[in-house]
Write a protein that holds these residues in place. Structure first.
Motif, PDB file in Angstrom:
ATOM      1  N   GLN A 111      77.148  53.605  26.522  1.00 46.49           N
ATOM      2  CA  GLN A 111      76.021  52.955  27.185  1.00 46.49           C
ATOM      3  C   GLN A 111      74.676  53.586  26.811  1.00 46.49           C
ATOM      4  O   GLN A 111      73.680  52.897  26.624  1.00 46.49           O
ATOM      5  N   TYR A 112      74.651  54.930  26.708  1.00 45.82           N
ATOM      6  CA  TYR A 112      73.361  55.625  26.534  1.00 45.82           C
ATOM      7  C   TYR A 112      73.144  56.201  25.128  1.00 45.82           C
ATOM      8  O   TYR A 112      72.102  56.787  24.866  1.00 45.82           O
ATOM      9  N   ALA A 113      74.136  56.039  24.227  1.00 46.43           N
ATOM     10  CA  ALA A 113      74.074  56.694  22.906  1.00 46.43           C
ATOM     11  C   ALA A 113      72.749  56.445  22.187  1.00 46.43           C
ATOM     12  O   ALA A 113      72.186  57.350  21.574  1.00 46.43           O
ATOM     13  N   PHE A 114      72.247  55.213  22.240  1.00 42.96           N
ATOM     14  CA  PHE A 114      71.076  54.880  21.431  1.00 42.96           C
ATOM     15  C   PHE A 114      69.880  54.453  22.280  1.00 42.96           C
ATOM     16  O   PHE A 114      68.991  53.751  21.819  1.00 42.96           O
ATOM     17  N   GLU A 115      69.850  54.914  23.529  1.00 44.38           N
ATOM     18  CA  GLU A 115      68.717  54.570  24.408  1.00 44.38           C
ATOM     19  C   GLU A 115      67.439  55.276  23.956  1.00 44.38           C
ATOM     20  O   GLU A 115      66.363  54.694  23.932  1.00 44.38           O
ATOM     21  N   TYR A 163      69.127  56.781  15.754  1.00 43.72           N
ATOM     22  CA  TYR A 163      69.778  57.526  14.674  1.00 43.72           C
ATOM     23  C   TYR A 163      71.153  58.041  15.109  1.00 43.72           C
ATOM     24  O   TYR A 163      71.452  58.111  16.294  1.00 43.72           O
ATOM     25  N   PRO A 164      72.045  58.384  14.132  1.00 49.23           N
ATOM     26  CA  PRO A 164      73.461  58.637  14.444  1.00 49.23           C
ATOM     27  C   PRO A 164      73.689  59.729  15.498  1.00 49.23           C
ATOM     28  O   PRO A 164      72.936  60.702  15.575  1.00 49.23           O
ATOM     29  N   LEU A 165      74.721  59.501  16.287  1.00 55.14           N
ATOM     30  CA  LEU A 165      75.149  60.474  17.297  1.00 55.14           C
ATOM     31  C   LEU A 165      76.448  61.121  16.809  1.00 55.14           C
ATOM     32  O   LEU A 165      77.382  60.426  16.410  1.00 55.14           O
ATOM     33  N   LEU A 187      72.811  55.620   8.587  1.00 54.49           N
ATOM     34  CA  LEU A 187      73.811  55.727   9.664  1.00 54.49           C
ATOM     35  C   LEU A 187      73.258  55.289  11.028  1.00 54.49           C
ATOM     36  O   LEU A 187      73.843  55.585  12.064  1.00 54.49           O
ATOM     37  N   LYS A 188      72.123  54.588  11.015  1.00 51.84           N
ATOM     38  CA  LYS A 188      71.512  54.123  12.267  1.00 51.84           C
ATOM     39  C   LYS A 188      72.534  53.391  13.130  1.00 51.84           C
ATOM     40  O   LYS A 188      73.293  52.552  12.625  1.00 51.84           O
ATOM     41  N   GLY A 189      72.523  53.704  14.418  1.00 48.81           N
ATOM     42  CA  GLY A 189      73.382  52.984  15.351  1.00 48.81           C
ATOM     43  C   GLY A 189      74.848  53.353  15.263  1.00 48.81           C
ATOM     44  O   GLY A 189      75.699  52.714  15.891  1.00 48.81           O
ATOM     45  N   LYS A 190      75.194  54.408  14.505  1.00 50.01           N
ATOM     46  CA  LYS A 190      76.600  54.797  14.339  1.00 50.01           C
ATOM     47  C   LYS A 190      76.927  56.082  15.101  1.00 50.01           C
ATOM     48  O   LYS A 190      76.079  56.966  15.245  1.00 50.01           O
ATOM     49  N   ILE A 191      78.175  56.162  15.574  1.00 50.85           N
ATOM     50  CA  ILE A 191      78.671  57.381  16.221  1.00 50.85           C
ATOM     51  C   ILE A 191      79.678  58.016  15.267  1.00 50.85           C
ATOM     52  O   ILE A 191      80.629  57.357  14.827  1.00 50.85           O
ATOM     53  N   LEU A 192      79.427  59.285  14.893  1.00 55.83           N
ATOM     54  CA  LEU A 192      80.334  60.008  13.994  1.00 55.83           C
ATOM     55  C   LEU A 192      81.188  60.950  14.823  1.00 55.83           C
ATOM     56  O   LEU A 192      80.665  61.682  15.660  1.00 55.83           O
ATOM     57  N   LEU A 193      82.488  60.920  14.573  1.00 52.56           N
ATOM     58  CA  LEU A 193      83.391  61.824  15.289  1.00 52.56           C
ATOM     59  C   LEU A 193      83.548  63.108  14.485  1.00 52.56           C
ATOM     60  O   LEU A 193      83.879  63.066  13.301  1.00 52.56           O
ATOM     61  N   LYS A 194      83.265  64.255  15.115  1.00 57.32           N
ATOM     62  CA  LYS A 194      83.526  65.541  14.464  1.00 57.32           C
ATOM     63  C   LYS A 194      84.835  66.055  15.056  1.00 57.32           C
ATOM     64  O   LYS A 194      84.959  66.207  16.272  1.00 57.32           O
ATOM     65  N   GLY A 195      85.802  66.313  14.169  1.00 57.85           N
ATOM     66  CA  GLY A 195      87.083  66.798  14.672  1.00 57.85           C
ATOM     67  C   GLY A 195      88.033  67.134  13.540  1.00 57.85           C
ATOM     68  O   GLY A 195      87.665  67.085  12.355  1.00 57.85           O
ATOM     69  N   LYS A 196      89.256  67.475  13.889  1.00 53.46           N
ATOM     70  CA  LYS A 196      90.272  67.860  12.913  1.00 53.46           C
ATOM     71  C   LYS A 196      90.860  66.627  12.246  1.00 53.46           C
ATOM     72  O   LYS A 196      90.881  65.538  12.832  1.00 53.46           O
ATOM     73  N   LYS A 197      91.349  66.827  11.015  1.00 53.15           N
ATOM     74  CA  LYS A 197      91.945  65.726  10.258  1.00 53.15           C
ATOM     75  C   LYS A 197      93.242  66.236   9.624  1.00 53.15           C
ATOM     76  O   LYS A 197      93.301  67.392   9.170  1.00 53.15           O
ATOM     77  N   LEU A 198      94.248  65.378   9.569  1.00 47.67           N
ATOM     78  CA  LEU A 198      95.515  65.784   8.922  1.00 47.67           C
ATOM     79  C   LEU A 198      95.281  65.974   7.423  1.00 47.67           C
ATOM     80  O   LEU A 198      94.501  65.229   6.817  1.00 47.67           O
TER      81      LEU A 198
END
Length: 1009
Positions: free
Chosen positions: A380-384, A388-390, A436-447
């Motif tokens: 809801q609030y990511a791009f209020e 730019y990317p979150l 990357l405007k309007g995009k959410i990037l996940l930072k985390g582990k990957k197989l």
């Protein structure tokens, strides 16, 4: 000295004080000082002093012989080494008089006394010769007429008086922030003096109370300096002020009329286009005179660079409201962080009841939030606040079934906002924030790519491990050989991670060889500090390609914050802050991200982004190729400073003082403080000047902190933090924020800001003593030997153009400083102020002096006709030297610039093979590393010096343009005003201008005092 309760709020009050007289020190040319009593004659024609060895007829100075009154140490006598440190700049002033421009140099006990004499004398010089009786208040002024009409509106019954309560409310309404008790006390004081008692306030008392309470003497002093019409500014006066002092380009009379319409309270003033002291005060307090440059209130930086080239506003443990152990979790803290411009937010997820993952931090005592609810809020609030990317930093402590639930919730709730495209293996850098405007990037582990199963083992070497140890789960954790916990990860969650794959950091050499641009390492602040101190250059280079996240050590159980500047100086993009903890560190973070429209992304300094450049985070002096700046700050006054919350000592009395701090690279960190003003929080006058050298302006932050001086312990009143690049020059108001970040209503500081180039090499000079560097003493930036013959020969060839570039720049800077000093101005002054000063001297000259500036030439010459006094002759010579050095710079810059850029390009050709060539020449280990560093230094020097030269050329063109503009602003152009010139200063435009004649007659005074 001036009594504490005396407030100079009119020119009449100035005259009364000067006629009474006071003791000041008279400074002789041999640097000796003598105490004398100075006073103004009752007829206002003469200034006298006593006792004196001279007979009383000689110990006097005729007002009409005064050419100029200078504030501060602005003459050779006051600037001399013997005196410079004996008294502050604010306590000195000089009277320039006679046809030979002699100076009477004086030192007063306080800055208030100086202000009163300077204001009064300037006023007399301007009007005294033709109408001394203008000083008499024979007719009501613009201001008293207006305040009288306000009284009449309130006196509904037309009884000639209003009650005390009503009178107090009116003045409070006109001056928000003023205490009622202060207003009532003033009314009672005035009534007592007139033997009037009771609750009824008549017109005279009301007007007198208003003028005494609502006149800020420091603003009145400023108004008198610029006013050509007594106690208000007309549109021409205002134009001069806005253009010359506030540094606004292209000011027109229409713009100034708009200011009058907007801020002048009196209908008569608005009708006639006059700005009274009240209108001028409103204007200076408005957003138009805010210290923060409005162009930085929107996105104004290049947003198309790789993500790793930006600082990113980041929150650590956003769900916490208080400290790590006992703090409660709350959804509102995520909303707050996102609204404050956060672009990297951390979510720590645990197994929850009914197969629903939950978010909580710290011990099990804390309340928990459903993971899906947190995602709803983020969605809801990511791009209020920013488009730019979150970056969503996921720390997972869930079993495989709950991980699958996490993946389902994430895909379903975030939908198209989630960025899951695979990284492009052909690229070398991350995409830009713009892409990357309007995009959410996940930072985390990957197989790992080798794993083809539905789940697999991954390591958890960052906060996850520390967190679980603190919660007490470490007994059953399985550790791998590197001391990292191993946990199972499901394919569904792994596939959602794309551009921010978490990996473990080993060392800089390994990263250079193996790390992919889409992989991100997290550093505990202790490790990051170690790298910053032991490997500063490597850390900066690492951060050119890769994102790095620094998080607070788990030892900070009180959720205190680390200093973000410690890591920004190494180029670390994501420095995670505990948003719930106010204080200096959070002030620096929030102040820093105010720039670029508060979008959460700030472009890093160019020297940290270039692929080949040398930058050491721990540099202690100026940097190769970066133009160091001098910041001149004058703290003038404070307004409505409140008593610190919860403070019981000293009743309501506030005794404020101010710290002015610079935060940035170690070479820039500095702080200075004002004196304490006793028992005055309403309008304390500080009048103190400070100077700071800023070596890396792109990373510097200025912070004002106001404290209450208390014997028990000084208490915090308010602060404001602003990036150096967002400062506006001129007279500015600074809003103050409370400890928790709220703006304090009607609470401000009034300051003057000027920024100049630092001249010459070496250390910054002492305040007040401006030493010009001769060519012999000049320090030239040179290249370093790498030990690789072919490379060294190439760089050696650039020695001459490097020297030429330095000479071209510094010759102009030295000529500029000489010209300013002879005009009686500091190096912080601009060219417009210099030209206006010269024109003022001519206005106040009894001789038939004519000085012409020939604008028909590309480089305008200044010539004099008539008998020219020695000082003016020196000024003309200095002007001529300035024009000559500017001409040489403008005409030679392009050739030298191209030699430097060619050498830089030729040097860059070796970049790919340098390691191999060095090894071939027998360099290895530390020697090879040193060669690489020297090579990067040389490339940085060549690029930097070329850029500085280019900048110096555009500044020289701007100087020529300012000469044109100032000539028009004075209203001294023979053929009337014309439009300001463009940067190019094309010759045909000049010819259209014809000649500007700096000729004046007292009858048509237009201009600057």
């Amino acid at each position: 000295s001036m009594p504490n309760d005396r407030k100079i709020n009119s020119t009449a009050a100035c005259m009364a004080f000067m006629m009474e007289g006071c003791e000041m020190k008279k400074v002789r040319s041999n640097s000796r000082m003598y105490n004398r009593y100075f006073l103004l004659d009752p007829d206002m024609h003469w200034l006298r002093w006593e006792p004196s060895k001279k007979d009383s007829e000689k110990a006097k100075l005729e007002i009409k012989s005064i050419k100029e009154v200078r504030l501060g140490k602005k003459t050779p006598v006051l600037r001399s080494n013997g005196l410079s440190d004996q008294f502050p700049d604010e306590c000195a002033f000089s009277i320039i008089y006679g046809d030979n421009y002699e100076s009477l140099d004086l030192v007063a006990s306080t800055a208030d006394v100086v202000s009163t004499w300077v204001m009064g004398l300037r006023y007399l010089v301007s009007y005294g010769r033709h109408t001394v009786d203008m000083v008499e208040q024979s007719q009501p002024s613009l201001r008293t007429s207006w305040i009288g009409s306000v009284f009449e509106l309130a006196d509904v019954e037309k009884e000639g008086h209003i009650d005390l309560f009503r009178a107090t409310q009116i003045i409070k309404g006109l001056n928000p922030g003023m205490k009622e008790s202060r207003i009532q006390l003033k009314f009672k004081e005035l009534q007592k003096a007139k033997d009037q008692y009771g609750e009824a306030i008549n017109l005279d008392t009301f007007v007198e109370a208003y003028c005494e309470l609502c006149t800020r003497p420091e603003i009145f002093f400023l108004l008198v300096q610029f006013s050509s019409n007594k106690e208000y500014l007309d549109s021409k006066d205002l134009m001069l002020f806005v253009e010359v002092e506030q540094g606004v380009e292209g000011v027109t009379e229409d713009m100034c009329r708009d200011i009058v319409q907007k801020f002048e309270p009196s209908a008569e003033g608005r009708e006639r286009g006059y700005l009274s002291i009240d209108g001028f005060t409103h204007y200076l307090l408005s957003s138009e005179c805010h210290i923060f440059d409005p162009q930085h209130k929107r996105v104004c930086q290049d947003m198309t660079q790789p993500l790793s080239h930006y600082y990113i506003n980041s929150s650590h443990n956003a769900s916490l409201l208080e400290d790590h152990f006992w703090g409660s979790s709350d959804i509102s803290s995520y909303i707050r962080a996102l609204r404050m411009g956060c672009r990297s937010i951390e979510v720590v997820v645990w197994d929850g009841p009914d197969n629903e993952p939950v978010v909580y931090v710290g011990s099990s005592v804390a309340s928990q939030l459903a993971f899906s609810k947190v995602l709803d809020i983020i969605n809801q609030y990511a791009f209020e606040s920013s488009e730019y990317p979150l970056i969503l930093c996921l720390v997972t402590h869930c079993c495989i079934p709950q991980q699958r639930v996490m993946a389902q919730h994430t895909k379903k709730i975030l939908g198209d906002k989630l960025y899951i495209d695979s990284p492009n293996k052909e690229e070398n850098y991350l995409p830009s924030p713009e892409k990357l405007k309007g995009k959410i990037l996940l930072k985390g582990k990957k197989l790992p790519p080798s794993c083809s199963d539905a789940e697999g083992d991954v390591t958890d070497e960052e906060e996850g491990l520390e967190m679980s140890q603190r919660v007490g789960n470490d007994e059953k954790d399985q550790l791998n050989g590197l001391g990292c916990k191993i946990f199972r990860l499901c394919r569904e969650l792994s596939d959602l991670v794309s551009l921010c794959k978490s990996v473990q950091f080993r060392d800089f050499e390994f990263s250079k060889r193996e790390q992919k641009y889409w992989e991100i390492c997290s550093f505990n602040e202790v490790d990051a500090n170690k790298f910053a101190n032991e490997f500063p250059e490597e850390f900066v280079c690492y951060n050119k390609r890769f994102l790095s996240r620094v998080y607070p050590t788990p030892m900070r159980i009180d959720a205190s914050n680390m200093n973000p500047q410690d890591f920004w100086k190494c180029g670390c993009q994501i420095v995670a802050m505990n948003y719930q903890t106010p204080g200096l560190m959070m002030d620096l973070n929030l102040g820093w991200f105010r720039q670029n429209g508060n979008c959460g992304y700030v472009l890093r300094p160019a020297i940290m982004r270039a692929e080949v450049s040398y930058f050491s985070a721990n540099a202690r002096d100026s940097l190769p190729g970066v133009s160091a700046q001098l910041l001149h700050i004058k703290v003038i006054s404070g307004q409505n400073l409140p008593k610190p919350r919860g403070s019981a000592a000293k009743g309501d009395v506030v005794e404020p003082y101010i710290y002015v701090e610079i935060h940035g690279i170690p070479a820039d960190c500095a702080e200075q403080r004002t004196k304490t003003v006793s028992q005055n929080g309403d309008n304390p006058i500080f009048d103190e000047s400070f100077e700071f050298q800023i070596n890396l302006p792109e990373l510097a932050v200025l912070r004002f902190v106001v404290l209450d001086d208390d014997y028990i312990g000084d208490e915090f009143i308010g602060q404001y933090t602003i990036p150096f690049e967002c400062l506006q020059p001129g007279y500015r108001h600074v809003p103050l924020q409370s400890l928790t970040g709220e703006f304090l209503p009607n609470t401000t500081l009034f300051v003057h800001v000027a920024i100049t180039n630092r001249r010459g090499g070496g250390k910054g000079h002492k305040r007040g003593i401006y030493v010009r560097k001769s060519r012999k003493a000049r320090e030239y930036t040179t290249t370093k030997t790498t030990g690789i013959k072919v490379v060294d020969e190439l760089f050696r060839a650039s020695t001459q153009p490097l020297r030429e570039a330095t000479d071209l720049r510094e010759n102009v800077q030295n000529a500029m400083v000489s010209f300013k000093e002879l005009c009686g101005l500091t190096p912080a002054a601009n060219m417009k102020q210099c030209i206006l000063t010269v024109s003022t001297w001519l206005m106040n000259s009894e001789r038939s002096l004519r000085v012409t500036v020939d604008l028909s030439e590309t480089y305008p010459t200044m010539e004099a006709q008539g008998v020219v006094p020695e000082l003016l002759r020196k000024v003309l010579n200095a002007y001529d030297m300035l024009i000559q050095t500017s001409k040489t710079l403008i005409e030679s810059a392009d050739v030298v610039y191209s030699k430097l850029t060619q050498a830089q390009r030729a040097g860059l050709d070796f970049h790919e093979d340098l390691h191999r060539i060095g090894a071939k020449e027998g360099l290895k280990g530390r020697k090879l590393q040193k060669a690489m560093e020297s090579y990067a230094w040389n490339i940085t020097v060549l690029k930097g010096q070329a850029d500085l030269l280019k900048h110096a050329k555009s500044e020289a063109l701007d100087t020529l343009r300012q000469i044109h503009c100032a000539a028009q602003s004075c209203g001294l152009s023979k053929n009337g005003a014309a439009s300001p010139q463009g940067e190019s200063m094309r010759k045909q435009e000049m010819e259209e201008k014809g000649k500007l004649f700096l000729i004046t007659s007292l009858g048509r005074r237009q201009g600057f005092m």
